[in-house]
Each structure stands twice: as structure tokens, then as C-alpha cells.
Design a protein around this motif. Structure first.
Motif, PDB file in Angstrom:
ATOM      1  N   ASP A  66       0.822  -1.210   0.000  1.00  0.00           N
ATOM      2  CA  ASP A  66       0.000   0.000   0.000  1.00  0.00           C
ATOM      3  C   ASP A  66       0.858   1.262   0.000  1.00  0.00           C
ATOM      4  O   ASP A  66       0.477   2.281  -0.562  1.00  0.00           O
ATOM      5  CB  ASP A  66      -0.986   0.003   1.166  1.00  0.00           C
ATOM      6  CG  ASP A  66      -0.334  -0.134   2.532  1.00  0.00           C
ATOM      7  OD1 ASP A  66       0.870  -0.473   2.614  1.00  0.00           O
ATOM      8  OD2 ASP A  66      -1.033   0.070   3.540  1.00  0.00           O
ATOM      9  N   LEU A 115      -9.260 -12.271   0.684  1.00  0.00           N
ATOM     10  CA  LEU A 115      -9.276 -11.407   1.860  1.00  0.00           C
ATOM     11  C   LEU A 115      -9.021 -12.230   3.100  1.00  0.00           C
ATOM     12  O   LEU A 115      -9.373 -13.413   3.149  1.00  0.00           O
ATOM     13  CB  LEU A 115     -10.650 -10.743   2.030  1.00  0.00           C
ATOM     14  CG  LEU A 115     -11.002  -9.570   1.153  1.00  0.00           C
ATOM     15  CD1 LEU A 115     -12.449  -9.159   1.400  1.00  0.00           C
ATOM     16  CD2 LEU A 115     -10.082  -8.405   1.409  1.00  0.00           C
ATOM     17  N   PRO A 166      -2.528  -3.510   8.103  1.00  0.00           N
ATOM     18  CA  PRO A 166      -3.810  -3.618   7.407  1.00  0.00           C
ATOM     19  C   PRO A 166      -4.950  -3.004   8.205  1.00  0.00           C
ATOM     20  O   PRO A 166      -4.982  -3.102   9.428  1.00  0.00           O
ATOM     21  CB  PRO A 166      -4.026  -5.119   7.258  1.00  0.00           C
ATOM     22  CG  PRO A 166      -2.802  -5.796   7.727  1.00  0.00           C
ATOM     23  CD  PRO A 166      -1.963  -4.807   8.448  1.00  0.00           C
ATOM     24  N   LEU A 199     -10.613  -2.381  -2.683  1.00  0.00           N
ATOM     25  CA  LEU A 199     -11.521  -3.339  -3.312  1.00  0.00           C
ATOM     26  C   LEU A 199     -12.572  -2.625  -4.163  1.00  0.00           C
ATOM     27  O   LEU A 199     -12.907  -3.082  -5.256  1.00  0.00           O
ATOM     28  CB  LEU A 199     -12.183  -4.225  -2.268  1.00  0.00           C
ATOM     29  CG  LEU A 199     -11.234  -5.200  -1.564  1.00  0.00           C
ATOM     30  CD1 LEU A 199     -11.924  -5.845  -0.372  1.00  0.00           C
ATOM     31  CD2 LEU A 199     -10.713  -6.262  -2.517  1.00  0.00           C
ATOM     32  N   TYR A 201      -6.557  -8.103  -0.454  1.00  0.00           N
ATOM     33  CA  TYR A 201      -5.974  -7.200   0.537  1.00  0.00           C
ATOM     34  C   TYR A 201      -5.571  -8.041   1.738  1.00  0.00           C
ATOM     35  O   TYR A 201      -6.342  -8.883   2.195  1.00  0.00           O
ATOM     36  CB  TYR A 201      -6.990  -6.142   0.965  1.00  0.00           C
ATOM     37  CG  TYR A 201      -6.429  -5.125   1.932  1.00  0.00           C
ATOM     38  CD1 TYR A 201      -5.808  -3.975   1.466  1.00  0.00           C
ATOM     39  CD2 TYR A 201      -6.504  -5.323   3.301  1.00  0.00           C
ATOM     40  CE1 TYR A 201      -5.271  -3.045   2.352  1.00  0.00           C
ATOM     41  CE2 TYR A 201      -5.981  -4.399   4.194  1.00  0.00           C
ATOM     42  CZ  TYR A 201      -5.369  -3.262   3.709  1.00  0.00           C
ATOM     43  OH  TYR A 201      -4.840  -2.335   4.591  1.00  0.00           O
ATOM     44  N   GLU A 216      -9.069   0.902   4.526  1.00  0.00           N
ATOM     45  CA  GLU A 216      -8.198   0.865   3.348  1.00  0.00           C
ATOM     46  C   GLU A 216      -8.576  -0.315   2.449  1.00  0.00           C
ATOM     47  O   GLU A 216      -8.614  -0.188   1.225  1.00  0.00           O
ATOM     48  CB  GLU A 216      -6.738   0.763   3.781  1.00  0.00           C
ATOM     49  CG  GLU A 216      -5.770   0.797   2.608  1.00  0.00           C
ATOM     50  CD  GLU A 216      -4.323   0.750   3.045  1.00  0.00           C
ATOM     51  OE1 GLU A 216      -3.650   1.788   2.916  1.00  0.00           O
ATOM     52  OE2 GLU A 216      -3.866  -0.337   3.488  1.00  0.00           O
ATOM     53  N   ALA A 217      -8.875  -1.453   3.049  1.00  0.00           N
ATOM     54  CA  ALA A 217      -9.280  -2.627   2.273  1.00  0.00           C
ATOM     55  C   ALA A 217     -10.522  -2.320   1.445  1.00  0.00           C
ATOM     56  O   ALA A 217     -10.566  -2.617   0.244  1.00  0.00           O
ATOM     57  CB  ALA A 217      -9.553  -3.813   3.206  1.00  0.00           C
ATOM     58  N   GLN A 218     -11.510  -1.700   2.061  1.00  0.00           N
ATOM     59  CA  GLN A 218     -12.737  -1.354   1.347  1.00  0.00           C
ATOM     60  C   GLN A 218     -12.446  -0.442   0.160  1.00  0.00           C
ATOM     61  O   GLN A 218     -12.983  -0.631  -0.924  1.00  0.00           O
ATOM     62  CB  GLN A 218     -13.722  -0.647   2.283  1.00  0.00           C
ATOM     63  CG  GLN A 218     -14.433  -1.559   3.229  1.00  0.00           C
ATOM     64  CD  GLN A 218     -15.439  -0.785   4.063  1.00  0.00           C
ATOM     65  OE1 GLN A 218     -15.087   0.168   4.754  1.00  0.00           O
ATOM     66  NE2 GLN A 218     -16.683  -1.192   3.992  1.00  0.00           N
ATOM     67  N   PHE A 266     -11.596  -9.752   7.752  1.00  0.00           N
ATOM     68  CA  PHE A 266     -12.156  -8.706   6.893  1.00  0.00           C
ATOM     69  C   PHE A 266     -13.445  -9.185   6.240  1.00  0.00           C
ATOM     70  O   PHE A 266     -14.387  -8.416   6.078  1.00  0.00           O
ATOM     71  CB  PHE A 266     -11.159  -8.266   5.830  1.00  0.00           C
ATOM     72  CG  PHE A 266     -10.072  -7.354   6.346  1.00  0.00           C
ATOM     73  CD1 PHE A 266     -10.201  -6.670   7.536  1.00  0.00           C
ATOM     74  CD2 PHE A 266      -8.910  -7.180   5.631  1.00  0.00           C
ATOM     75  CE1 PHE A 266      -9.204  -5.838   8.005  1.00  0.00           C
ATOM     76  CE2 PHE A 266      -7.891  -6.344   6.082  1.00  0.00           C
ATOM     77  CZ  PHE A 266      -8.050  -5.674   7.279  1.00  0.00           C
ATOM     78  N   SER A 311      -0.250  -4.804   3.152  1.00  0.00           N
ATOM     79  CA  SER A 311       0.021  -3.697   4.061  1.00  0.00           C
ATOM     80  C   SER A 311       0.729  -4.193   5.319  1.00  0.00           C
ATOM     81  O   SER A 311       0.412  -5.264   5.835  1.00  0.00           O
ATOM     82  CB  SER A 311      -1.291  -3.013   4.457  1.00  0.00           C
ATOM     83  OG  SER A 311      -1.062  -2.013   5.417  1.00  0.00           O
TER      84      SER A 311
END
Length: 196
Positions: free
Chosen positions: A45, A111, A71, A80, A87, A75-77, A115, A68
Motif C-alpha cells: 500500500d 481477503l 492492514p 476493493l 488485501y 483501506e481494504a474497502q 475482513f 500492508s
């Protein structure tokens, strides 16, 4: 399919190369569009910190996994939603990195299970009615419907086992049957089917 490992952290790149050497990866230290297509890209990232969303959308036309050191769900959202296919933690176990590669090679999203649970619980907040969910699940047995509703709401196999007083092995067997009958690949896809 060609594999690219992109990180500005030489120690991290070296670790990934050691784990994934049998896949003959190409390594880069910065963001680049000079990548063969189609490719699988594992990138930190940090390398993407100053890249615009429009540029990321173009970049994510490849099969991209964001890794990352710290994590976080927000940020994952974001990644994606822009089109990334995965992620996770940059320091994940080597076997998980291979799982990431295999999932992306098959065109699947990868994922971390935590998450997935968070995403499912957020979707559950935008819930369809139970009646609509039962219409979708009409092809399942009564027990499979119970398991499917709980899986769709983010319950773990152990939680379902405890509530329904069945073994975890039985829950997994029901889950496999549910995914096959509804033509979905996993519980995230099931949740999307039930809650969107």
C-alpha cells in the motif's frame, strides 16, 4: 501468468522472493504501468500512497493484491471498491502468499477471514427482509436454510455449530452443499446474494 512483486522495502521484497521463488517473480521498487498483461501483482500500500483513484482503477485491470504492514478495514474497502482483487498483511505466512497467488490466478478475490466477517456484518446492516432471503434459499433443505442464513450474517462455523448443536464438520458439509446449490463460491458471495 506473470507475477510481479512491488515494494519499496528491500527486506520485504527479499522475503517475498524467498517464499515465491518457484513462481519466478519479477520485482519492482515503485509503481509502474510497464507490466505485462495479464499479470498478478502483489504490491504494498505504501507504493500506492500518492497514486490517484483514477490511475488505480486502470492499474487494477490487472489482478492486484494489496499488502500492508498495518492492514485496516477502511483501506481494504477503498482498494476493493477501486478494483483490487485482494488485501492482506504484507507479513502473512508464506503458505498464505501462495493461496493469494492461486486465488488471483483463478480470478477470485482474496481477503483475510476477519475482513470477510466485517464486510458481511456491514452488509447485514443493509439487510433484505427475511422473507426475501428465504425465497432465495428455497432450493435448500430446512437445515441448510438455517446454516445459510447464519453464514450470510457472518457467523463462524463454530458459532453455527454451537447454536444449532451440530458438529463443525457438519456445518462445513452444509456450507459446501449450500454454495453448490446456490452457485456461489464462498460465504462472502452468499452474503452478497442475501443482502444486496
Amino acid at each position: 501468468m506473470k507475477l510481479y512483486l512491488i515494494s519499496n522495502d528491500i527486506t520485504l521484497r527479499s522475503r517475498w522472493i524467498g517464499i515465491l521463488s518457484s513462481l519466478h517473480p519479477t520485482t519492482l521498487s515503485e509503481f509502474s504501468f510497464d507490466i505485462a498483461t495479464p499479470s498478478i501483482i502483489m504490491i504494498t500500500d505504501q507504493v500506492l500512497a500518492d497514486v490517484s483513484d483514477d490511475t488505480l482503477k486502470q492499474f487494477f485491470k490487472n489482478r492486484v493484491m494489496i499488502l500492508s504492514m498495518t492492514p485496516n478495514f477502511t483501506e481494504a474497502q477503498r482498494f476493493l471498491a477501486l478494483g483490487a482483487m485482494g488485501y492482506g498483511n504484507a507479513m502473512m505466512h508464506g503458505s498464505h502468499l501462495y493461496s493469494v497467488y492461486q486465488a488471483l490466478e483463478e480470478g477470485k478475490i482474496w481477503l483475510h477471514p476477519d475482513f470477510i466477517t466485517l464486510m458481511i456484518s456491514q452488509m447485514h446492516d443493509r439487510n433484505n427482509s427475511k422473507e426475501k432471503s428465504l425465497e432465495i434459499l428455497a432450493s435448500l433443505s430446512k437445515r441448510e436454510q438455517e446454516v445459510a442464513l447464519m453464514l450470510g450474517d457472518g457467523a463462524t462455523h463454530q458459532e453455527i455449530s454451537d447454536v444449532l448443536d451440530i458438529t463443525v464438520r457438519t456445518v462445513k458439509a452444509h456450507a459446501t452443499a449450500i454454495y453448490q446449490k446456490l452457485n456461489v463460491k464462498d460465504r462472502l458471495a452468499l452474503s452478497l446474494l442475501l443482502h444486496t
